[in-house]
Design a protein around this motif. Structure first.
Motif, PDB file in Angstrom:
ATOM      1  N   GLU A 181     -20.897  40.214 -14.629  1.00 54.74           N
ATOM      2  CA  GLU A 181     -20.014  39.539 -15.583  1.00 54.74           C
ATOM      3  C   GLU A 181     -20.225  40.190 -16.936  1.00 54.74           C
ATOM      4  O   GLU A 181     -21.361  40.444 -17.338  1.00 54.74           O
ATOM      5  CB  GLU A 181     -20.354  38.049 -15.694  1.00 54.74           C
ATOM      6  N   SER A 182     -19.126  40.470 -17.643  1.00 53.33           N
ATOM      7  CA  SER A 182     -19.271  41.099 -18.960  1.00 53.33           C
ATOM      8  C   SER A 182     -18.765  40.168 -20.053  1.00 53.33           C
ATOM      9  O   SER A 182     -17.837  39.389 -19.836  1.00 53.33           O
ATOM     10  CB  SER A 182     -18.502  42.423 -19.006  1.00 53.33           C
ATOM     11  N   PHE A 183     -19.417  40.250 -21.206  1.00 50.88           N
ATOM     12  CA  PHE A 183     -19.019  39.459 -22.376  1.00 50.88           C
ATOM     13  C   PHE A 183     -18.836  40.395 -23.564  1.00 50.88           C
ATOM     14  O   PHE A 183     -19.773  41.072 -23.977  1.00 50.88           O
ATOM     15  CB  PHE A 183     -20.089  38.415 -22.702  1.00 50.88           C
ATOM     16  N   LEU A 184     -17.614  40.407 -24.101  1.00 53.33           N
ATOM     17  CA  LEU A 184     -17.303  41.252 -25.246  1.00 53.33           C
ATOM     18  C   LEU A 184     -17.365  40.414 -26.520  1.00 53.33           C
ATOM     19  O   LEU A 184     -16.788  39.330 -26.583  1.00 53.33           O
ATOM     20  CB  LEU A 184     -15.892  41.818 -25.089  1.00 53.33           C
ATOM     21  N   THR A 185     -18.080  40.902 -27.532  1.00 53.27           N
ATOM     22  CA  THR A 185     -17.985  40.290 -28.858  1.00 53.27           C
ATOM     23  C   THR A 185     -17.677  41.386 -29.874  1.00 53.27           C
ATOM     24  O   THR A 185     -18.158  42.513 -29.760  1.00 53.27           O
ATOM     25  CB  THR A 185     -19.294  39.578 -29.278  1.00 53.27           C
ATOM     26  N   VAL A 186     -16.824  41.032 -30.824  1.00 53.56           N
ATOM     27  CA  VAL A 186     -16.398  41.985 -31.837  1.00 53.56           C
ATOM     28  C   VAL A 186     -16.823  41.457 -33.194  1.00 53.56           C
ATOM     29  O   VAL A 186     -16.662  40.275 -33.487  1.00 53.56           O
ATOM     30  CB  VAL A 186     -14.861  42.157 -31.790  1.00 53.56           C
ATOM     31  N   LYS A 187     -17.406  42.329 -33.995  1.00 59.16           N
ATOM     32  CA  LYS A 187     -17.874  41.917 -35.316  1.00 59.16           C
ATOM     33  C   LYS A 187     -17.054  42.633 -36.380  1.00 59.16           C
ATOM     34  O   LYS A 187     -16.904  43.860 -36.338  1.00 59.16           O
ATOM     35  CB  LYS A 187     -19.358  42.297 -35.446  1.00 59.16           C
TER      36      LYS A 187
END
Length: 427
Positions: A181-187
């Protein structure tokens, strides 16, 4: 079979098509930046598009941004238009690889793929549109295979970090990896950030046409992939993720579709055991959740009707609460942005039989890098192209329409990306 190694007869290793578009201009800068790393440092390249004047402006801009005055006169310009097949054919005959930046691909992609296949040029795109990507595989794989031409889609942020990230996770896991499972976060930085309107347009027509994707997939007559280990449970459409400590939702891009195609290729060609995959994106705190729910409901309501689609297309900023804009992000916003893509894998450690009991091993990997749309995407696309030029013998044995994972599984693409700021690591 025409291969990359016999490419000296073509004047250009790379042609950036759509070079004056929003993403195209950053691909041009990335090619200029990395040109010296090509075999023997002599990468020959050109820019292509409809307007000679706009292409001159892009080279002028790249020259001043990079401090390379030689770009103003040292890079050739090819005038080519999606509406004019002869101009596309002429462009493709001159290129070893066409970097196609002209989207939305559902409207403008196929003529370029067709011209590449017919004229022996490899084709890379940065599409995040499953319907286009899978349609090209259905319609051109056999022809491309016969010609020894590689058509490799989604070579940008969608979907190189995800697709190569799953392969990397599998490589690092000691045993049989069964699910990721992948989790993308963008800052974003202090100035915030946004995404150019082109992606918004692709999303509008992608959702409106989602029923066509189902009927397209039926034409492949695929058998279901064998599943190994515990079946991966799908999470809800909005949930609080303990992994990244924020509210999350399923990732709307092409990653799940691309990874499934890669896994199918690895099962069929290399008898690998398939990895199940779920993709999610972090959306932050409760304020963002409220905005997103509201914008999402409006979007779903309007996208079903042609007048609604027109409204959405004309007013991206209004309907996306500023997330999408016709102007795209500023350079300052891009410099301050970054992404983190965390992959949580599970499987059976070495010596354990995957058909018995529950998975007993876990692994966590990370792909991180600069702003995803216009910094990471050009890096990924250009490194993919250089991999084709330098490592032809490690690509699949015949040409065809491939995902990045299928095309580059045996190459050093991940090492190349590591050197250029898109870093893969085990946490």
């Amino acid at each position: 079979m025409a291969s990359v190694r016999t490419s000296s007869s073509r004047p250009y290793h790379l042609v950036v098509f759509g070079a004056s578009g929003f993403t195209g201009q950053f691909v041009v800068e990335e090619v200029a930046r990395t040109a010296s790393e090509a075999p023997r440092g002599n990468l020959k390249w050109a820019v292509a598009g409809r307007s000679k004047q706009k292409l001159e402006q892009v080279l002028e801009q790249a020259a001043s941004v990079l401090g390379k005055p030689e770009l103003r006169t040292g890079v050739d310009i090819i005038v080519a238009d999606v509406e004019e097949p002869d101009s596309l054919a002429a462009m493709c005959k001159q290129a070893v690889i066409v970097l196609n930046c002209v989207g939305p691909y559902r409207f403008f992609g196929e003529p370029v793929v067709k011209a590449c296949v017919e004229n022996g040029a490899h084709h890379l795109d940065i599409s995040g549109e499953p319907q286009f990507l899978e349609g090209m595989q259905l319609n051109y794989h056999n022809q491309a295979s016969d010609k020894g031409v590689y058509i490799i889609g989604s070579c940008g942020f969608d979907s190189i970090p995800a697709d190569m990230g799953v392969l990397y996770t599998r490589e690092q896991f000691k045993g049989t990896l069964t699910a990721v499972e992948s989790f993308l976060t963008v800052k974003a930085g202090p100035e915030g950030g946004c995404i150019h309107d082109g992606t918004w347009q692709s999303a509008i027509y992608g959702f409106a046409d989602s029923h066509k994707l189902q009927s397209l997939r039926r034409k492949f007559n695929y058998k279901p992939l064998p599943s190994v280990g515990t079946k991966l449970k799908r999470r809800g459409s909005l949930f609080f993720s303990n992994e990244i400590q924020q509210y999350s939702m399923p990732f709307m891009g092409s990653d799940p579709s691309v990874i499934k195609r890669t896994q199918r290729f690895l099962v069929e060609e290399h008898q690998a055991s398939p990895v199940q995959y779920g993709a999610y994106a972090g959306i932050g705190g409760i304020g963002n959740v409220i905005k997103l729910v509201f914008a999402g409901m409006l979007f779903w309501l309007l996208v079903k009707f042609s007048f609604g689609r027109d409204l959405l297309a004309k007013n991206p900023e209004f309907f996306s609460f500023g997330l999408f804009s016709k102007a795209g992000p500023t350079r300052k916003q891009m410099e301050a942005s970054s992404f983190r893509f965390v992959l949580y894998g599970e499987g059976y450690t070495e010596g354990l039989d995957p058909s018995q009991g529950k998975p007993n091993g876990k692994i966590c990997t990370l792909v991180q890098g600069p702003e995803c749309g216009y910094v990471a995407t050009p890096i990924a696309m250009v490194q993919a192209a250089l991999t084709i030029l330098n490592e032809a013998s490690d690509l699949p044995k015949s040409g065809g329409v491939y995902t990045p994972g299928a095309a580059f599984a045996k190459t050093t693409l991940i090492e190349r990306l590591n050197k250029h700021g898109i870093k893969f690591s085990v946490i």
